[in-house]
Design an enzyme around this catalytic site. Sequence first.
Site, mmCIF file in Angstrom:
data_model
loop_
_atom_site.group_PDB
_atom_site.id
_atom_site.type_symbol
_atom_site.label_atom_id
_atom_site.label_comp_id
_atom_site.label_asym_id
_atom_site.label_seq_id
_atom_site.Cartn_x
_atom_site.Cartn_y
_atom_site.Cartn_z
ATOM 1 N N TYR A 1 48.282 10.613 83.228
ATOM 2 C CA TYR A 1 49.435 10.484 82.345
ATOM 3 C C TYR A 1 49.451 9.052 81.796
ATOM 4 O O TYR A 1 49.192 8.091 82.552
ATOM 5 C CB TYR A 1 50.712 10.783 83.147
ATOM 6 C CG TYR A 1 51.966 10.500 82.382
ATOM 7 C CD1 TYR A 1 52.343 11.314 81.314
ATOM 8 C CD2 TYR A 1 52.766 9.406 82.682
ATOM 9 C CE1 TYR A 1 53.487 11.042 80.585
ATOM 10 C CE2 TYR A 1 53.917 9.133 81.962
ATOM 11 C CZ TYR A 1 54.268 9.952 80.915
ATOM 12 O OH TYR A 1 55.399 9.678 80.194
ATOM 13 N N ARG B 1 73.143 4.098 96.643
ATOM 14 C CA ARG B 1 71.799 3.572 96.372
ATOM 15 C C ARG B 1 70.815 3.866 97.505
ATOM 16 O O ARG B 1 69.607 3.846 97.315
ATOM 17 C CB ARG B 1 71.824 2.055 96.091
ATOM 18 C CG ARG B 1 70.446 1.560 95.691
ATOM 19 C CD ARG B 1 70.255 0.051 95.646
ATOM 20 N NE ARG B 1 71.126 -0.716 96.453
ATOM 21 C CZ ARG B 1 70.855 -1.067 97.726
ATOM 22 N NH1 ARG B 1 69.732 -0.716 98.311
ATOM 23 N NH2 ARG B 1 71.730 -1.793 98.398
ATOM 24 N N LYS C 1 60.706 16.928 83.087
ATOM 25 C CA LYS C 1 59.942 18.004 82.441
ATOM 26 C C LYS C 1 60.361 19.359 83.007
ATOM 27 O O LYS C 1 61.498 19.741 82.866
ATOM 28 C CB LYS C 1 58.443 17.729 82.608
ATOM 29 C CG LYS C 1 58.046 16.257 82.395
ATOM 30 C CD LYS C 1 58.169 15.812 80.960
ATOM 31 C CE LYS C 1 57.949 14.305 80.768
ATOM 32 N NZ LYS C 1 56.743 13.752 81.352
ATOM 33 N N ASP D 1 50.212 14.126 91.288
ATOM 34 C CA ASP D 1 51.265 14.312 90.288
ATOM 35 C C ASP D 1 51.235 15.792 89.913
ATOM 36 O O ASP D 1 50.300 16.262 89.261
ATOM 37 C CB ASP D 1 50.986 13.400 89.081
ATOM 38 C CG ASP D 1 52.058 13.508 88.001
ATOM 39 O OD1 ASP D 1 52.696 14.574 87.883
ATOM 40 O OD2 ASP D 1 52.237 12.523 87.253
HETATM 41 C C1 LIG Z 1 56.365 12.525 81.829
HETATM 42 C C2 LIG Z 1 55.388 12.378 82.918
HETATM 43 C C3 LIG Z 1 55.492 11.323 83.833
HETATM 44 C C4 LIG Z 1 56.559 10.272 83.728
HETATM 45 O O1 LIG Z 1 57.834 10.806 83.895
HETATM 46 P P1 LIG Z 1 59.185 10.137 83.345
HETATM 47 O O2 LIG Z 1 60.244 11.054 83.855
HETATM 48 O O3 LIG Z 1 59.083 10.064 81.855
HETATM 49 O O4 LIG Z 1 59.254 8.771 83.949
HETATM 50 C C5 LIG Z 1 54.566 11.248 84.855
HETATM 51 N N1 LIG Z 1 53.564 12.152 84.973
HETATM 52 C C6 LIG Z 1 53.432 13.167 84.101
HETATM 53 C C7 LIG Z 1 52.292 14.130 84.273
HETATM 54 C C8 LIG Z 1 54.330 13.320 83.055
HETATM 55 O O5 LIG Z 1 54.164 14.331 82.181
#
Ligand SMILES: *Cc1c(COP(=O)(O)O)cnc(C)c1O
Length: 380
Positions: A101, A47, A196, A171
């Site tokens: 997002y 952890r 992603k 992000d």
């Molecule tokens: C999907 C996504 C997230 C969140 O990610 P998870 O892995 O689903 O928690 C955050 N920012 C963007 C731009 C995303 O496409």
Amino acid sequence: MARIETVAVHGGERRPGPEGAVVFPIYQSTVYSVPPGTDYHDLPYIRLNSTPSQAYLHDKLAALEGAEAGLATTSGMAAITTALHSVLRTGDHLLVGNCLYGGTHDFLTEHAADFGWEVTFIDPQRPDTWEAAPNTKAILVESIANPLMRVGKLREVVEFARRNGLVSLIDNTFATPVNFRPAELGFDLSLHSATKYLNGHSDIVAGAVIGRAEHVERVRTTLNHFGGSLDPHAGFLLARGLKTLALRVGAQNASAQRLAEFLAARPEISEVNYPGLPAHPDHEHAAELFTGFGGMLSLRLTGGAPAAQSLIDALEIPYDAPSLGGVESLITRPAVTSHAGMSRADREALGITDDLVRISVGIENTEDLIADFTRALTEL
Ligand SMILES: *Cc1c(COP(=O)(O)O)cnc(C)c1O
């Protein structure tokens, strides 16, 4: 420095690997014998994000963005929420891009007040409108903002953060390290949904925090307390996915560009949003910042929402599904999926109307995708 294709394969690798292994193994042990005098956060415990498989993945993530340090998390939202908790205290003020997002938007609008954070939404295209107050501590934007694929004035975000002593966060999920490496521009922290593109195969949930060592270390200690550590099995799949990142995203950049150009010329389509098109409002500064424009695009049809749904239903290659960044193409209407959590008024203010269609371009043959769209559009 090696180029991104080489970094994706070899960056952060232990050479030679344990027992000479070419592929770094999964260390499943939750705990290890402790060298005397070890600090709590460095105890080799799963952890605490300090075990061999985790350390290997952290180095690989850092290498991809040419940054000092990396950290894996259980999801993209864990990366975002933990990073924000590591830089904000009660009474602090955060500036955030106004087209976020959906999950990040909902987290901030539904929970920030509980933590005593003050949040101001800003237009990332308009640096002249940004203002920092004495309690402003951080600024968070997205490299390519979903679903209109807007690109903010990112160089100006870094300069504004430096001038005002703020932590700059971005992000970088949509651009990926192949097209944009935030650390090179001067961002303190780059955040990813590794669910992603980084993993790229739509089969794990994970997140990443990459950036300056001092900041990543603060996120790691916060994550150690919150408990959102990535399991080594998922970490192994993520490391495997990363090795083909440059090949996948290179193909997706090229295919999305061709598909965007094809769609923009069709009479059934009234609007295509893709930063690689010269007509896109952010094309010029996106071309300066990025080496590629990504695999995401969105569009509207002259026939409105009913035509949008008919197109989605008639296509055979893309799945009708939200999410993005996998090898398979996906198509969705954000108003009823990724942005359904927002009020209609908030959605429409951002241009996310019921007729908007978003496409995540996979790695299928481009001509096959264009043939599928040609057939589906002709049938409308
Ligand atoms: C999907 C996504 C997230 C969140 O990610 P998870 O892995 O689903 O928690 C955050 N920012 C963007 C731009 C995303 O496409």
